[in-house]
Design a protein around this motif. Structure first.
Motif, PDB file in Angstrom:
ATOM      1  N   GLU A 168       2.455   2.583  -3.217  1.00 24.40           N
ATOM      2  CA  GLU A 168       0.922   2.611  -3.899  1.00 24.40           C
ATOM      3  C   GLU A 168       0.124   4.066  -3.676  1.00 24.40           C
ATOM      4  O   GLU A 168       0.207   5.011  -4.898  1.00 24.40           O
ATOM      5  CB  GLU A 168      -0.178   1.290  -4.120  1.00 24.40           C
ATOM      6  N   LYS A 169      -0.172   4.376  -2.332  1.00 25.31           N
ATOM      7  CA  LYS A 169      -0.813   4.976  -2.119  1.00 25.31           C
ATOM      8  C   LYS A 169       0.848   6.366  -1.517  1.00 25.31           C
ATOM      9  O   LYS A 169       0.082   7.818  -2.109  1.00 25.31           O
ATOM     10  CB  LYS A 169      -1.357   5.074  -0.255  1.00 25.31           C
ATOM     11  N   ASP A 170       2.034   6.571  -1.004  1.00 24.84           N
ATOM     12  CA  ASP A 170       2.582   6.689  -0.616  1.00 24.84           C
ATOM     13  C   ASP A 170       4.101   7.618  -1.484  1.00 24.84           C
ATOM     14  O   ASP A 170       4.277   8.851  -1.809  1.00 24.84           O
ATOM     15  CB  ASP A 170       3.401   7.082   0.783  1.00 24.84           C
ATOM     16  N   GLU A 177       0.852  -1.281   0.040  1.00 27.50           N
ATOM     17  CA  GLU A 177       0.263   0.076  -0.337  1.00 27.50           C
ATOM     18  C   GLU A 177       0.798   0.941   0.223  1.00 27.50           C
ATOM     19  O   GLU A 177       0.097   2.212  -0.966  1.00 27.50           O
ATOM     20  CB  GLU A 177      -0.754   0.324   1.237  1.00 27.50           C
ATOM     21  N   ALA A 202       2.330   7.884  -6.281  1.00 31.14           N
ATOM     22  CA  ALA A 202       1.482  10.018  -6.187  1.00 31.14           C
ATOM     23  C   ALA A 202       2.858  10.858  -6.341  1.00 31.14           C
ATOM     24  O   ALA A 202       2.882  11.826  -6.964  1.00 31.14           O
ATOM     25  CB  ALA A 202       0.498   9.879  -5.566  1.00 31.14           C
ATOM     26  N   LYS A 255       6.574   8.004   6.909  1.00 32.08           N
ATOM     27  CA  LYS A 255       5.572   9.078   6.481  1.00 32.08           C
ATOM     28  C   LYS A 255       5.651  10.175   7.083  1.00 32.08           C
ATOM     29  O   LYS A 255       4.608  11.030   7.028  1.00 32.08           O
ATOM     30  CB  LYS A 255       4.639   7.919   7.998  1.00 32.08           C
TER      31      LYS A 255
END
Ligand code: FAD
Length: 325
Positions: free
Chosen positions: A221-223, A218, A226, A310
């Motif tokens: 894909e997410k962090d 994830e 993009a 993060k």
């Protein structure tokens, strides 16, 4: 009268005049100059004008075997063709790039030509007329220098990390040739085209790579995706992330993955194992984000941030996008 030394460089027309071809040509030109000899280029498959012109600018002779059978890579056919084109008196060295075809062909070609071979060459020197090449050893922890005593010295070089040749100004001849090709002993029953989004990792100027510390698919894909898009970077990964199935195997950077040499390489949650460093150590600027201040990657980077990715990645992306703008 002593014989003129010849250095041959071997390229695939399908790759065009890419960074790899430019690097092989640069290494070949410098080696030919050190030997006081000539540089001859050999191209397998149809060659675009840009490739012909780029080669003619720096080599004395360009030979294009543009037959349709050589347009797509077939190992034993390519080997037969190269052996035919590289044989000859005075051939001291034969250089190929660091694509998978070349890596496969080099030892077989050396055996066919009765020469010596070396893989993953980073630097080539000539001392007392002998060719010495430097490559990394022990998974990148040391450098080793080898003397290739039997001509021709057949090598694949880390082409994307090598400097281009200075144009010589002397326009070399460009000749078309047709070779009697061997009957293929290997039957290719199908080809799967690697899905290519953006530029190839090997040609990327900016790379953002993620490791096991991302914890799953994830965050890639997410962090990462993009954000890589925002700054126009390609995405890579450590073997741990690929082996876990979080990202496709062709994202892997390292000893058993892609060898990259971008302007900027950002390693996120990657520890910096020697096998990973072997694939990206030629990057101009390396930056890392890792929660562990003792992670080996920090010994190899220009910038490092000891922090949870993060927290850092969003801020860094914003800043890089501003700078890029
Ligand atoms: P780890 O070593 O587990 O590192 C994860 C890092 O993430 C740690 O440093 C940790 O501190 C950090 N981290 C954790 N959480 C966070 C967080 N929230 N924020 C920031 N940082 C965090 N590896 C390759 O990559 N490429 C190769 O081509 C390759 N070839 C190999 C060939 C051989 C023959 C062998 C034996 C091994 C090879 N390896 C290769 C594997 C290599 O030895 C390492 O196992 C691998 O590179 C480790 O991947 P990693 O850094 O992602 O994982």
């Amino acid at each position: 009268m002593s014989q003129m030394s010849v250095v041959k460089i071997c390229l695939f027309g399908s790759f065009g005049w890419d960074r790899g071809a430019v690097g092989v040509a640069g290494a070949g030109r410098r080696l030919a100059d050190q030997l006081g000899g000539e540089l001859h280029a050999v191209v397998l498959g149809p060659a675009a004008d840009e490739l012909r012109a780029g080669l003619a600018e720096i080599s004395q002779r360009v030979v294009v075997a543009g037959q349709a059978e050589l347009a797509e890579y077939q190992p034993d056919v390519a080997l037969g063709a190269l052996a035919e084109l590289c044989r000859g008196d005075g051939v001291k060295a034969v250089l190929l790039g660091n694509d998978t075809y070349s890596q496969e062909l080099v030892p077989m070609l050396a055996a066919r030509l009765g020469g010596s071979s070396m893989a993953d060459v980073q630097q080539i020197e000539v001392e007392d007329g002998r060719i010495r090449c430097t490559r990394s050893a022990y998974g990148g922890k040391a450098s080793a220098v080898f003397e290739l005593r039997r001509d021709p010295a057949v090598m694949w070089v880390r082409s994307r990390a090598l400097a281009p040749a200075e144009p010589t100004g002397a326009a070399g001849s460009v000749e078309e040739t047709t070779i009697d090709l061997p009957t293929p002993r290997i039957k290719i029953t199908g080809r799967q085209q690697e899905e290519q989004q953006g530029v190839r990792l090997e040609d990327a100027k900016l790379i953002v790579s993620g490791g096991r510390g991302l914890g799953g698919p994830e965050p890639f894909e997410k962090d990462l995706r993009a954000r890589a898009e925002v700054i126009g970077a390609e995405q890579g990964a450590s073997r741990a992330a690929c082996d876990a199935g979080w990202v496709p195997p062709n994202w892997q950077v390292g000893q058993t993955g892609k060898k990259v040499a971008p302007q900027f390489y950002l390693a996120i949650a990657i520890s910096g194992a020697s096998q990973h460093l072997l694939g990206m150590g030629d990057s101009k600027v390396i930056a890392a984000i890792n929660t562990d201040a003792e992670a080996p990657i920090f010994k190899h980077c220009s910038f490092g941030i000891v922090e949870d990715y993060k927290r850092v990645v969003p801020l860094l992306t914003e800043k890089l996008a501003q700078l890029r703008g």
